[in-house]
Design an enzyme around this catalytic site. Structure first.
Site, short mmCIF file in Angstrom:
data_model
loop_
_atom_site.label_atom_id
_atom_site.label_comp_id
_atom_site.label_asym_id
_atom_site.label_seq_id
_atom_site.Cartn_x
_atom_site.Cartn_y
_atom_site.Cartn_z
N GLU A 78 0.80 -1.22 0.00
CA GLU A 78 0.00 0.00 0.00
C GLU A 78 0.84 1.27 0.00
OE1 GLU A 78 -2.87 0.00 3.13
OE2 GLU A 78 -3.80 -1.88 2.50
N THR A 248 -9.71 6.75 15.81
CA THR A 248 -8.27 6.65 15.60
C THR A 248 -7.84 7.32 14.29
OG1 THR A 248 -8.63 4.46 14.65
CG2 THR A 248 -7.99 4.55 16.96
N ASP A 313 -19.36 3.02 10.45
CA ASP A 313 -17.96 2.80 10.15
C ASP A 313 -17.46 3.80 9.11
OD1 ASP A 313 -15.45 1.68 10.24
OD2 ASP A 313 -15.95 -0.13 9.12
N TRP A 401 -8.68 4.76 1.66
CA TRP A 401 -7.33 5.29 1.91
C TRP A 401 -6.53 5.53 0.64
CZ3 TRP A 401 -3.57 2.45 -0.22
CH2 TRP A 401 -3.82 1.10 -0.45
N CYS A 606 -10.30 -16.01 12.46
CA CYS A 606 -9.67 -16.29 11.17
C CYS A 606 -10.14 -15.39 10.03
CB CYS A 606 -9.91 -17.74 10.76
SG CYS A 606 -9.62 -18.95 12.06
N HIS A 610 -8.43 -14.68 6.39
CA HIS A 610 -8.80 -15.74 5.45
C HIS A 610 -10.17 -15.51 4.82
CE1 HIS A 610 -5.36 -18.35 6.29
NE2 HIS A 610 -5.49 -17.99 7.56
N MET A 650 1.62 -15.82 9.90
CA MET A 650 0.53 -16.59 10.49
C MET A 650 0.80 -16.74 11.98
SD MET A 650 -2.23 -18.36 10.47
CE MET A 650 -2.99 -19.41 11.69
#
Length: 683
Positions: A78, A248, A313, A401, A606, A610, A650
């Protein structure tokens, strides 16, 4: 085929060209960057504009690859590279800092902060980083686990480290620092988990903290004596400091040399539901706001809130651009932002007063923005008060972003736009799992939903000039240049150059993998170069809406650099593949009675990496339906309990019980078998 819609005649655009050439960043300096690219978006104005003009609309067809650098082990990229005195500096997925010769692509040094040693933070958010900062021979970068580090720009030697977030809380860092006045400033993420937002400024030479500003109030004891926090606390109710706040600053920060201010783009609430975090009402300052601070002291100067009582959000974290525009016959020093809520805002940056605001595209949560009060004219029942609420844009935003860019030559802002709707509900459907008492699901209602675009926006007239429609949603940031060009990478794997005046595509290059980062430009050896990091990813939100066919690990991550008449070529790599290729053990009997419980364990542990319900877009981790490792019960357990792949990103999940591991295994096997039944042949 991409469609280009031109909203104004080219002649009208050209008639305004001479006027717009006079526009500048309002800082007493020319807009953007020159031979170097020393900051995140070029110059302090964060315009994403290069004043270099060797590459033009007339000769863009001659662009060719000058060199490339493979970046093994990286995932989503990014960052926008910096260019200083013939060296490029950039960061990778796991906060590693690279220094590369700008003319040859030779790796000079790299610094690996080993974020894998901090597994608690790696579990909270997928590994990405948006870049580094430069000042006075030092490179500054931040790590996922919350360290701010200073490196010698020449050697990569570590000079100092500051732990800028609590190692034991839910704060993480994915954004790029900014430098100004002998200081370096960094924010953090974690608002989704209710963490209290703040930014911290440090002395560039020593790493000593200079000041800290909280973007939302804390407890009454913490707020006492702080006018900004006491004023903000009046807009919150209940024991919000115990419930969670958010706000934030994880991306957008812009320094204004003229007013000696730093502007912060604050994030979403946490929890999202305002009736939970502030049950008695209130705007909840300074959530989803642009906040101006004195750069020397960190003291509050002004704020503008784009979403009072934020509930979806939405955030004001995208980049903010400083400019001087001629509006109603007057020269105005302004700040421009397209936050995620779908409006484009122009503010007077001296006072924070709203100048104008209009919708970029499909927006249904509000009718308009009242220019007298600065507040949105909201539509009814948008905070899911009376059941389900469907609105546009989704939490992904109409602009996220991926940086927009501004050209003083055309007077236009080039915005990576995206369109997708969302359904919010406090009462989950039978197949849904709630997060903090709220569910979200994707809504697709018209032909442009789940697709992106590049929009050329007139910030004075508050209207589009042209639009390039993309087939895929999640595309890269923009670069504008004095050669009358706009560069943007796409989820489809192409880097394109467009005529900045009318949007005509003049050139494109097949990078072999989706691009989400912003390109940048610099000069070396008397020639202009354009560089971009290639590494698709950056989000796992939604039901497969970000899938561009790029399988985990199938394509190399790279830094690509172009110049006129470049002759380098890329070796072939795997093409995009939208099919699922599940692996299955036909002898395994799925326990359907425990699938719901296994899905819950998967969602909370997860899904962030994933994919929701094990449907992955290839980032930042493999699709477990296609994973041979996840087919082996023994290997699967070792990875979770022993951390066999911790150095590859991981983390170890030592707190999961064996029963929970079995639930996960059963759920993944069920999802793989279901994918096989839908027509994808088992491997």
């Amino acid at each position: 085929m991409k469609k280009v819609l031109i909203f104004l005649p080219v002649a009208a655009v050209l008639a305004l060209l001479l006027f717009w050439v006079m526009a500048d960043s309002g800082s007493g300096k020319a807009t953007g960057a020159g031979s170097d690219w020393p900051g995140h978006a070029g110059g302090p104005d964060e315009s994403g504009y290069s004043r270099l003009d060797e590459i033009t609309a007339a000769n863009a067809g001659r662009l060719g690859l000058a060199w490339y650098l493979d970046l093994p082990g990286e995932v989503a990229l990014e960052a926008t590279p910096l260019a200083v005195d013939g060296v490029l500096y950039f960061t990778g997925s796991y906060s590693t800092v690279f220094a590369v010769d700008a003319r040859s692509g030779e790796l000079l040094w790299k610094h690996d902060p080993e974020v894998w040693r901090h597994p608690g933070k790696v579990k909270i958010v997928f590994a990405v980083n948006r870049g580094c900062a430069y000042a006075d021979g030092r490179i500054f970068s931040a790590t996922l686990d919350g360290r701010l580090i200073a490196l010698d720009a020449g050697s990569g030697e570590l000079l100092w480290t500051a732990q800028t977030v609590d190692p034991d809380d839910m704060h993480t860092i994915t954004g790029a620092p900014r430098t100004f006045n002998g200081k370096v400033i960094i924010g953090n993420g974690g608002g989704d988990y209710g963490q209290r937002g703040y930014v911290t400024a440090y002395d560039q030479k020593t790493g000593k903290q200079a000041w800290r500003f909280y973007t939302v109030p804390g407890s009454p004891e913490e707020n006492a004596g702080d006018p900004a926090m006491e004023r903000a606390a009046e807009t919150w109710t209940g024991e919000y400091w115990k419930t969670g706040t958010g706000g934030t600053v994880w991306h957008g920060m812009t320094f204004d040399p003229e007013f000696n201010r730093i502007y912060l783009g604050t994030g979403n609430s946490g929890p999202y539901d305002p009736s939970v975090r502030s049950p008695g009402g209130g705007d909840n300052l300074y959530l989803a706001s642009i906040v101006a601070l004195d750069a020397d002291t960190g003291e509050y100067a002004w704020h503008y809130q784009v979403n009072p009582r934020e509930a979806w959000d939405y955030k004001a974290t995208p980049n903010m651009i400083l400019a001087t525009l001629e509006i109603d016959g007057k020269s105005r020093k302004v700040l421009m932002q397209a936050p995620t809520n779908g409006f484009f805002y122009v503010l007077d940056r001296e006072t924070g007063k709203l100048v104008s605001a209009e919708k970029l595209g499909k927006v249904t949560w509000a009718q308009s923005i009242d220019l007298e009060t600065g507040r949105p004219v909201e539509n009814p029942d948008i905070r899911y008060e009376n059941g389900e609420t469907i609105l546009w844009p989704s939490p992904l935003g109409a602009h996220n972003w991926q940086d927009m860019a501004f050209s003083p030559k055309t007077g236009l802002v080039y915005i990576p736009y995206q369109q997708v709707g969302v359904r919010f509900s406090k009462k989950p459907r039978p197949d849904e799992i709630s997060f903090a008492g709220l569910t979200q699901s994707v809504v697709i209602a018209d032909e442009n939903d789940n697709k992106g675009a590049l929009i050329a926006w007139d910030p004075v007239r508050q209207e589009p000039r042209w639009r390039v429609q993309h087939d895929l949603l999640w595309n890269g940031g923009a670069l504008a240049t004095a050669g009358n060009l706009v560069f943007q990478g796409g989820a489809d794997g192409y880097l394109s150059a467009y005529d900045a005046t009318n949007g005509k595509r003049l050139w494109r290059f097949n990078a072999g993998l989706g691009i989400i980062a912003s390109p940048m430009s610099y000069e070396a050896g008397g020639h202009q170069y354009v560089s971009v990091l290639v590494g698709y990813g950056g989000n796992t939100w939604g039901e497969d809406v970000l899938n561009a066919g790029w399988k985990y690990g199938a394509q190399p991550r790279r830094l690509l650099t172009f110049r006129l008449d470049g002759e380098a070529t890329l070796p072939p790599s795997a093409p995009a593949d939208f099919a699922v290729h599940p692996v299955d053990d036909p002898d395994y009997r799925v326990n359907r009675a425990t699938l719901a419980e296994g899905r819950t364990v998967f969602t909370w542990n997860c899904a962030i990496c994933h994919g929701v319900d094990a449907v992955s877009s290839g980032f930042p981790a493999p699709d477990l339906r296609e994973s041979a490792l996840a087919l082996s019960r023994e290997d699967f357990g070792k990875v979770l309990h022993e951390g066999l792949l911790v150095k590859r990103g991981m983390p170890r999940f030592e707190t999961l019980t064996q029963d929970q591991v079995d639930l996960l295994y059963n759920f993944i096997r069920s999802r793989a078998r279901e994918a096989g039944r839908k027509g994808a042949p088992p491997a």
